[in-house]
Design a protein around this motif. Sequence first.
Motif, PDB file in Angstrom:
ATOM      1  N   ALA A 189       0.827  -1.208   0.000  1.00  0.00           N
ATOM      2  CA  ALA A 189       0.000   0.000   0.000  1.00  0.00           C
ATOM      3  C   ALA A 189       0.859   1.255   0.000  1.00  0.00           C
ATOM      4  CB  ALA A 189      -0.935  -0.006   1.211  1.00  0.00           C
ATOM      5  N   VAL A 190       1.973   1.220   0.731  1.00  0.00           N
ATOM      6  CA  VAL A 190       2.887   2.367   0.736  1.00  0.00           C
ATOM      7  C   VAL A 190       3.448   2.591  -0.662  1.00  0.00           C
ATOM      8  CG1 VAL A 190       5.136   3.169   1.555  1.00  0.00           C
ATOM      9  CG2 VAL A 190       3.494   2.231   3.177  1.00  0.00           C
ATOM     10  N   LEU A 191       3.900   1.529  -1.311  1.00  0.00           N
ATOM     11  CA  LEU A 191       4.458   1.660  -2.654  1.00  0.00           C
ATOM     12  C   LEU A 191       3.403   2.140  -3.654  1.00  0.00           C
ATOM     13  CD1 LEU A 191       6.695  -1.545  -2.758  1.00  0.00           C
ATOM     14  CD2 LEU A 191       7.442   0.828  -2.483  1.00  0.00           C
ATOM     15  N   ASP A 192       2.192   1.604  -3.548  1.00  0.00           N
ATOM     16  CA  ASP A 192       1.116   2.051  -4.438  1.00  0.00           C
ATOM     17  C   ASP A 192       0.815   3.527  -4.222  1.00  0.00           C
ATOM     18  OD1 ASP A 192       0.873  -0.467  -5.517  1.00  0.00           O
ATOM     19  OD2 ASP A 192      -0.862  -1.040  -4.299  1.00  0.00           O
ATOM     20  N   HIS A 193       0.802   3.957  -2.964  1.00  0.00           N
ATOM     21  CA  HIS A 193       0.468   5.351  -2.654  1.00  0.00           C
ATOM     22  C   HIS A 193       1.517   6.310  -3.200  1.00  0.00           C
ATOM     23  CE1 HIS A 193      -1.025   8.843  -0.511  1.00  0.00           C
ATOM     24  NE2 HIS A 193       0.201   9.045  -0.052  1.00  0.00           N
ATOM     25  N   VAL A 194       2.800   6.031  -2.919  1.00  0.00           N
ATOM     26  CA  VAL A 194       3.830   6.952  -3.390  1.00  0.00           C
ATOM     27  C   VAL A 194       3.882   6.969  -4.913  1.00  0.00           C
ATOM     28  CG1 VAL A 194       5.177   6.761  -1.265  1.00  0.00           C
ATOM     29  CG2 VAL A 194       5.683   5.233  -3.196  1.00  0.00           C
ATOM     30  N   SER A 196       1.176   6.615  -6.875  1.00  0.00           N
ATOM     31  CA  SER A 196       0.002   7.358  -7.360  1.00  0.00           C
ATOM     32  C   SER A 196       0.148   8.859  -7.160  1.00  0.00           C
ATOM     33  CB  SER A 196      -1.265   6.846  -6.668  1.00  0.00           C
ATOM     34  OG  SER A 196      -1.226   7.116  -5.275  1.00  0.00           O
ATOM     35  N   VAL A 197       0.826   9.288  -6.094  1.00  0.00           N
ATOM     36  CA  VAL A 197       0.941  10.730  -5.814  1.00  0.00           C
ATOM     37  C   VAL A 197       2.270  11.309  -6.309  1.00  0.00           C
ATOM     38  CG1 VAL A 197      -0.570  10.521  -3.820  1.00  0.00           C
ATOM     39  CG2 VAL A 197       1.909  10.412  -3.484  1.00  0.00           C
ATOM     40  N   GLY A 198       3.161  10.462  -6.833  1.00  0.00           N
ATOM     41  CA  GLY A 198       4.427  10.952  -7.351  1.00  0.00           C
ATOM     42  C   GLY A 198       5.438  11.328  -6.292  1.00  0.00           C
ATOM     43  N   GLN A 212      22.960  -2.079  -2.023  1.00  0.00           N
ATOM     44  CA  GLN A 212      22.741  -1.290  -3.235  1.00  0.00           C
ATOM     45  C   GLN A 212      21.489  -0.459  -3.025  1.00  0.00           C
ATOM     46  OE1 GLN A 212      23.016  -3.533  -6.900  1.00  0.00           O
ATOM     47  NE2 GLN A 212      21.801  -2.049  -8.039  1.00  0.00           N
ATOM     48  N   ALA A 213      21.535   0.810  -3.404  1.00  0.00           N
ATOM     49  CA  ALA A 213      20.433   1.718  -3.120  1.00  0.00           C
ATOM     50  C   ALA A 213      20.047   2.508  -4.361  1.00  0.00           C
ATOM     51  CB  ALA A 213      20.801   2.666  -1.988  1.00  0.00           C
ATOM     52  N   CYS A 214      18.801   2.965  -4.366  1.00  0.00           N
ATOM     53  CA  CYS A 214      18.302   3.805  -5.442  1.00  0.00           C
ATOM     54  C   CYS A 214      17.376   4.849  -4.838  1.00  0.00           C
ATOM     55  CB  CYS A 214      17.566   2.987  -6.502  1.00  0.00           C
ATOM     56  SG  CYS A 214      16.060   2.184  -5.893  1.00  0.00           S
ATOM     57  N   GLY A 215      17.041   5.863  -5.599  1.00  0.00           N
ATOM     58  CA  GLY A 215      16.129   6.886  -5.114  1.00  0.00           C
ATOM     59  C   GLY A 215      15.452   7.588  -6.269  1.00  0.00           C
ATOM     60  N   GLY A 216      14.178   7.919  -6.081  1.00  0.00           N
ATOM     61  CA  GLY A 216      13.431   8.635  -7.113  1.00  0.00           C
ATOM     62  C   GLY A 216      11.968   8.246  -7.092  1.00  0.00           C
ATOM     63  N   ARG A 217      11.261   8.617  -8.138  1.00  0.00           N
ATOM     64  CA  ARG A 217       9.829   8.329  -8.216  1.00  0.00           C
ATOM     65  C   ARG A 217       9.578   6.859  -8.560  1.00  0.00           C
ATOM     66  NH1 ARG A 217       6.108  13.274 -10.278  1.00  0.00           N
ATOM     67  NH2 ARG A 217       7.062  14.909  -8.986  1.00  0.00           N
ATOM     68  N   VAL A 218       8.470   6.367  -8.059  1.00  0.00           N
ATOM     69  CA  VAL A 218       8.028   5.008  -8.368  1.00  0.00           C
ATOM     70  C   VAL A 218       7.145   5.088  -9.609  1.00  0.00           C
ATOM     71  CG1 VAL A 218       6.793   2.979  -7.544  1.00  0.00           C
ATOM     72  CG2 VAL A 218       8.139   4.357  -5.946  1.00  0.00           C
ATOM     73  N   HIS A 219       7.569   4.464 -10.702  1.00  0.00           N
ATOM     74  CA  HIS A 219       6.846   4.567 -11.964  1.00  0.00           C
ATOM     75  C   HIS A 219       5.692   3.584 -12.059  1.00  0.00           C
ATOM     76  CE1 HIS A 219      10.055   7.183 -13.191  1.00  0.00           C
ATOM     77  NE2 HIS A 219      10.952   6.227 -13.090  1.00  0.00           N
ATOM     78  N   VAL A 220       5.873   2.408 -11.487  1.00  0.00           N
ATOM     79  CA  VAL A 220       4.839   1.379 -11.571  1.00  0.00           C
ATOM     80  C   VAL A 220       5.053   0.387 -10.449  1.00  0.00           C
ATOM     81  CG1 VAL A 220       6.183  -0.111 -13.113  1.00  0.00           C
ATOM     82  CG2 VAL A 220       3.677  -0.251 -13.152  1.00  0.00           C
ATOM     83  N   THR A 221       3.961  -0.212  -9.974  1.00  0.00           N
ATOM     84  CA  THR A 221       4.036  -1.277  -8.971  1.00  0.00           C
ATOM     85  C   THR A 221       3.191  -2.452  -9.444  1.00  0.00           C
ATOM     86  OG1 THR A 221       2.124  -0.462  -7.696  1.00  0.00           O
ATOM     87  CG2 THR A 221       4.306   0.390  -7.089  1.00  0.00           C
TER      88      THR A 221
END
Length: 300
Positions: A189-194, A196-198, A212-221
């Motif tokens: 739900a957290v991943l879906d929310h972030v 949907s709201v960008g 290993q790490a990454c950062g930025g917007r979630v494009h799809v879940t």
Amino acid sequence: MANHDSRCSFEGCCGRRNGTARLIDARMPELARCLTLFQFVQAVTGGPVARIDQAGSYAVPSLRGEAFAVRPGSIALRIDSAGVDTAVVARDEDTGSVALRLLDAEGRTVHQGRLLSEGDRLLAGLAGTVDAGASAAGPPVVPDVPEWESGDQLAQLDAVLADGGAARREAFHRYRGEHRPIEVDVVPAVLDHVCSVGLPIGVAVFAPAAMQACGGRVHVTDRTVGGRVFAAVAESSVEIDLAGVRACHLVRSTAAHGPTSALELDDEDGRCVAVITQFGMVGEDVHAAWEHLAASLPDA
């Protein structure tokens, strides 16, 4: 040139059965110079519960205790030199593919960088080798690491990197920051929310001696019937097997914008396999939105 058993225990690795490998120098900064030679790599870190996959070029990898940054377009790798025993460059004679692998003392591949261009495969021949029978890593060089009990966000990540965070979790009552267990099922739900709201997020995935790490917007879940969760985060792909996550903790520690929340996912052995948080300078509005979301999550 030293030969090395080419069989790979890394989940998701190519099914190599006919190949050769040579030991290379796994000490810093020699290893860092080798990794940053390559321009187009498929970098993978993780295990059966969590995994991160990113194509690109390496930023200069860091050691525990050193500064750490996640920058767009670069593969951010952090290493516990005491846990990396060997580095190899392996070639599959059937397909011609070449991969650089970091292995621990038990021979497990903790990180893999598959070289995607012919130029990089040729550059792999420039990697400094070690003699057969010699220790590739040499004596570990680890800068001073702050104690996690009163440390900042990076001290918490380094405590996980050292041993999966098992010792930290067993003594977590000593942690001086805010922390509470939350429901594992909130993660999708957290991943879906972030998504949907960008809202941008940061994700770190751990293997023994490597992060290993990454950062930025979630494009799809996405989520499978079996409980595997997928998220495309910036240039990375993150996969989490919720069936293998036995606990989730929300932990707050000091970061660039002050106290910052992180969701820490533990496997059945009490080892942290992934962290979802904010890394570095992300903007006050992003930080505030993330903290508001974290505060709304229900206790376990």
